[in-house]
Design an enzyme around this catalytic site. Structure first.
Site, PDB file in Angstrom:
ATOM      1  N   PRO A  10       0.488  -1.321  -0.075  1.00 19.02           N
ATOM      2  CA  PRO A  10      -0.015   0.239  -0.322  1.00 19.02           C
ATOM      3  C   PRO A  10       1.095   1.381   0.065  1.00 19.02           C
ATOM      4  CG  PRO A  10       0.161  -1.318   2.599  1.00 19.02           C
ATOM      5  CD  PRO A  10       0.871  -1.850   1.322  1.00 19.02           C
ATOM      6  N   LEU A  11       0.650   2.098  -0.870  1.00 23.55           N
ATOM      7  CA  LEU A  11       1.385   3.543  -0.406  1.00 23.55           C
ATOM      8  C   LEU A  11       0.527   4.512  -1.180  1.00 23.55           C
ATOM      9  CD1 LEU A  11       3.978   1.378  -3.268  1.00 23.55           C
ATOM     10  CD2 LEU A  11       4.386   2.963  -1.327  1.00 23.55           C
ATOM     11  N   THR A  12       0.279   5.324  -0.310  1.00 23.91           N
ATOM     12  CA  THR A  12      -0.502   6.843  -0.734  1.00 23.91           C
ATOM     13  C   THR A  12       0.222   7.582  -1.102  1.00 23.91           C
ATOM     14  OG1 THR A  12      -1.431   6.347   1.901  1.00 23.91           O
ATOM     15  CG2 THR A  12      -0.902   8.607   1.262  1.00 23.91           C
ATOM     16  N   ALA A  34      -3.569   3.510   1.632  1.00 23.61           N
ATOM     17  CA  ALA A  34      -4.698   3.536   2.429  1.00 23.61           C
ATOM     18  C   ALA A  34      -5.613   4.145   1.977  1.00 23.61           C
ATOM     19  CB  ALA A  34      -4.041   4.275   3.755  1.00 23.61           C
ATOM     20  N   GLN A  41      -6.992  -1.207   0.690  1.00 19.99           N
ATOM     21  CA  GLN A  41      -6.383  -0.915   2.554  1.00 19.99           C
ATOM     22  C   GLN A  41      -7.536   0.407   3.325  1.00 19.99           C
ATOM     23  OE1 GLN A  41      -3.043   1.007   4.083  1.00 19.99           O
ATOM     24  NE2 GLN A  41      -2.279  -1.124   4.807  1.00 19.99           N
ATOM     25  N   TYR A  89      -1.255   4.312  13.461  1.00 21.23           N
ATOM     26  CA  TYR A  89      -2.405   4.893  13.369  1.00 21.23           C
ATOM     27  C   TYR A  89      -3.537   4.423  14.038  1.00 21.23           C
ATOM     28  CZ  TYR A  89      -0.191   6.721   8.624  1.00 21.23           C
ATOM     29  OH  TYR A  89       0.423   7.957   8.238  1.00 21.23           O
ATOM     30  N   ARG A 122      -2.980  -5.474   8.837  1.00 17.56           N
ATOM     31  CA  ARG A 122      -1.502  -5.264   8.059  1.00 17.56           C
ATOM     32  C   ARG A 122      -0.830  -4.674  10.062  1.00 17.56           C
ATOM     33  NH1 ARG A 122       2.224  -1.209   4.778  1.00 17.56           N
ATOM     34  NH2 ARG A 122       3.419  -3.130   4.262  1.00 17.56           N
ATOM     35  N   GLY A 147       7.550  -2.021  -2.678  1.00 17.43           N
ATOM     36  CA  GLY A 147       6.892  -0.345  -2.230  1.00 17.43           C
ATOM     37  C   GLY A 147       6.981   0.725  -3.109  1.00 17.43           C
TER      38      GLY A 147
HETATM   39  C1  FNR Z   1       3.845   3.905   2.365  1.00 23.24           C
HETATM   40  N1  FNR Z   1       3.341   2.737   2.872  1.00 23.24           N
HETATM   41  C2  FNR Z   1       1.745   3.027   3.138  1.00 23.24           C
HETATM   42  N2  FNR Z   1       2.037   1.765   4.515  1.00 23.24           N
HETATM   43  C3  FNR Z   1       0.760   1.177   4.619  1.00 23.24           C
HETATM   44  O1  FNR Z   1       0.430   0.929   5.280  1.00 23.24           O
HETATM   45  N3  FNR Z   1      -0.289   2.483   4.493  1.00 23.24           N
HETATM   46  C4  FNR Z   1      -0.019   3.324   3.051  1.00 23.24           C
HETATM   47  O2  FNR Z   1      -0.500   4.152   2.459  1.00 23.24           O
HETATM   48  C5  FNR Z   1       1.350   4.102   2.646  1.00 23.24           C
HETATM   49  N4  FNR Z   1       2.152   4.767   2.332  1.00 23.24           N
HETATM   50  C6  FNR Z   1       3.012   4.678   1.824  1.00 23.24           C
HETATM   51  C7  FNR Z   1       3.819   5.856   0.677  1.00 23.24           C
HETATM   52  C8  FNR Z   1       4.864   5.833   0.404  1.00 23.24           C
HETATM   53  C9  FNR Z   1       5.081   6.794  -0.179  1.00 23.24           C
HETATM   54  C10 FNR Z   1       5.958   5.060   1.188  1.00 23.24           C
HETATM   55  C11 FNR Z   1       7.291   5.158   0.268  1.00 23.24           C
HETATM   56  C12 FNR Z   1       5.741   4.089   2.064  1.00 23.24           C
HETATM   57  C13 FNR Z   1       4.781   1.941   4.126  1.00 23.24           C
HETATM   58  C14 FNR Z   1       4.614   0.924   2.541  1.00 23.24           C
HETATM   59  O3  FNR Z   1       3.980   0.247   2.617  1.00 23.24           O
HETATM   60  C15 FNR Z   1       6.032  -0.430   2.962  1.00 23.24           C
HETATM   61  O4  FNR Z   1       5.658  -0.980   4.196  1.00 23.24           O
HETATM   62  C16 FNR Z   1       7.493   0.875   2.818  1.00 23.24           C
HETATM   63  O5  FNR Z   1       8.135   0.989   1.604  1.00 23.24           O
HETATM   64  C17 FNR Z   1       8.501  -0.188   2.993  1.00 23.24           C
HETATM   65  O6  FNR Z   1       8.748  -1.459   1.903  1.00 23.24           O
HETATM   66  P1  FNR Z   1      10.461  -1.098   0.768  1.00 23.24           P
HETATM   67  O7  FNR Z   1       9.612   0.596  -0.379  1.00 23.24           O
HETATM   68  O8  FNR Z   1      11.326  -0.894   1.344  1.00 23.24           O
HETATM   69  O9  FNR Z   1       9.357  -1.882  -0.580  1.00 23.24           O
END
Ligand code: FNR
Length: 347
Positions: free
Chosen positions: A25-27, A58, A100, A179, A226, A316
């Site tokens: 998940p990546l905001t 998320a 998510q 959160y 998660r 991510g």
């Molecule tokens: C995240 N991460 C994240 N985690 C989550 O549970 N919900 C989310 O919306 C987000 N948003 C988010 C945005 C951005 C820009 C980043 C860089 C990270 C955390 C993500 O899911 C992940 O756990 C981490 O990025 C580590 O994995 P990588 O990037 O090392 O593969």
């Protein structure tokens, strides 16, 4: 060499995955001002449909869960319709996607919604200012009443039902990264002395109520969670937290959830009170499907799967930098390095 990543995986009799690579998940803060997913978001996710499973950014379950600008929601008909475009585009490209579900609790800010308070387990404020909006300081939250908690649980279940209406294959409850749900699970943010505080069983109660309400509504096989046993974001770790997660994981072991996913940025981080890495701690306490994440390359991820440290690998930042991550890894092609400037646009 990278064959384990490309093995299929059966989550349960409802859902099987074509490979073991998940998009984490990546905001991205790119929804429109009504928090509706856009066509550009549908294209962004569709480009990544060769992941075994995409976890959406998320997505807030209700207005007072919002802590960042333009994060999408799943509580209005327009938002459901917007997400339907995303899920259709992912499915048309042969992919699968979970939503998510998010409430930021004390990390929310009334700047984003119509109201003057933010809910959390206790009146324990986060220090600092809202990222991307540095002039907004966090406010002292209002402890959730029992009535508030009942409504929150119902709102998670409704958002899960909305996600299924929007065409998602399932949902991941965001109980990680400091959160709302995570705020109940740590002593730093939970100072309650009622049946939601003080003991591992009580501190796990809200998380389990949400998980059970969602499972009942959409099926446990479509429900994932998660978790962040090692607090590292908007939260101070406390050695007593371990007993909370020992209890919670034992409870999750009794349920038939789709998977448990670790919430962390770097899997190499060690936490003395957990005896080392969070993934090793969770693996020792949870025997069903586990998703690892945090700083993995295709090579180190492959090795972690071979060593059975977890069953599925979430990726991510490299997925932001490489929409064709899966294909590049399959072909052994070099990956583009991630940089923060990439967050400015949806590629
Ligand atoms: C995240 N991460 C994240 N985690 C989550 O549970 N919900 C989310 O919306 C987000 N948003 C988010 C945005 C951005 C820009 C980043 C860089 C990270 C955390 C993500 O899911 C992940 O756990 C981490 O990025 C580590 O994995 P990588 O990037 O090392 O593969």
């Amino acid at each position: 060499m990278t064959s384990k990543l490309f093995e299929t995986y059966t989550l349960n009799d409802q859902i099987s995955l074509k490979n073991r690579i998940l998009m984490a998940p990546l905001t991205r803060c790119m929804a429109d001002d009504q928090l509706v997913p856009t066509d550009a978001m549908a294209e962004y996710y569709a480009r990544r449909a060769d992941a075994g499973l995409i976890i959406s950014e998320a997505t807030i379950i209700r207005p007072d869960g919002q802590g960042y600008p333009n994060t999408p929601g799943l509580f209005t008909p327009e938002q459901i319709t917007g997400w339907r475009k995303v899920t259709d585009a992912v499915h048309a490209n042969g992919g699968k996607i979970f939503a998510q579900l998010w409430h930021t609790g004390r990390v929310a800010h009334p700047h984003f919604f119509d109201g003057d308070k933010v809910l959390a387990p206790s009146a324990e404020k986060v220090e600092g200012t809202v990222p991307r909006m540095r002039d907004l300081s966090y406010i002292t939250p209002t402890p959730a009443t029992h009535e508030d908690i009942t409504q929150l649980v119902a709102d998670y279940a409704q958002a899960a039902s909305n996600a299924i209406d929007a065409g998602f294959d399932g949902i991941e409850i965001h109980a990680a990264n400091g959160y709302l749900i995570d705020q109940f699970l740590h002593y730093d943010s939970n100072k309650r002395n009622d049946e939601y505080g003080e003991t591992p069983q009580n501190m796990s109660r809200f998380a389990l109520e949400v998980i059970d309400a969602v499972s009942e509504r959409i099926g446990a096989e479509r429900t994932a969670v998660r978790l962040t046993p090692g607090a590292y974001f908007n939260m101070q770790a406390d050695p007593r937290d371990k007993a909370v997660f020992d209890y919670l994981l034992a409870q999750l072991e009794l349920r038939t959830l789709a998977f448990v996913h670790i919430g962390i940025f770097d899997d190499a981080m060690e936490f003395d009170f957990l005896g080392g890495r969070v993934s090793d701690y969770v693996r020792a306490n949870y025997s069903n499907t586990l998703v690892g994440v945090g700083g993995f390359t295709p090579q180190t991820g492959e090795q972690a799967l071979r060593d059975a440290r977890f069953d599925l690998l979430a990726i991510g930042r490299p997925f932001i930098a490489n929409p064709d991550y899966v294909e590049k890894v399959r072909q052994g092609k070099p990956l583009t390095a991630y940089s923060e400037e990439m967050l400015a646009s949806l590629v």
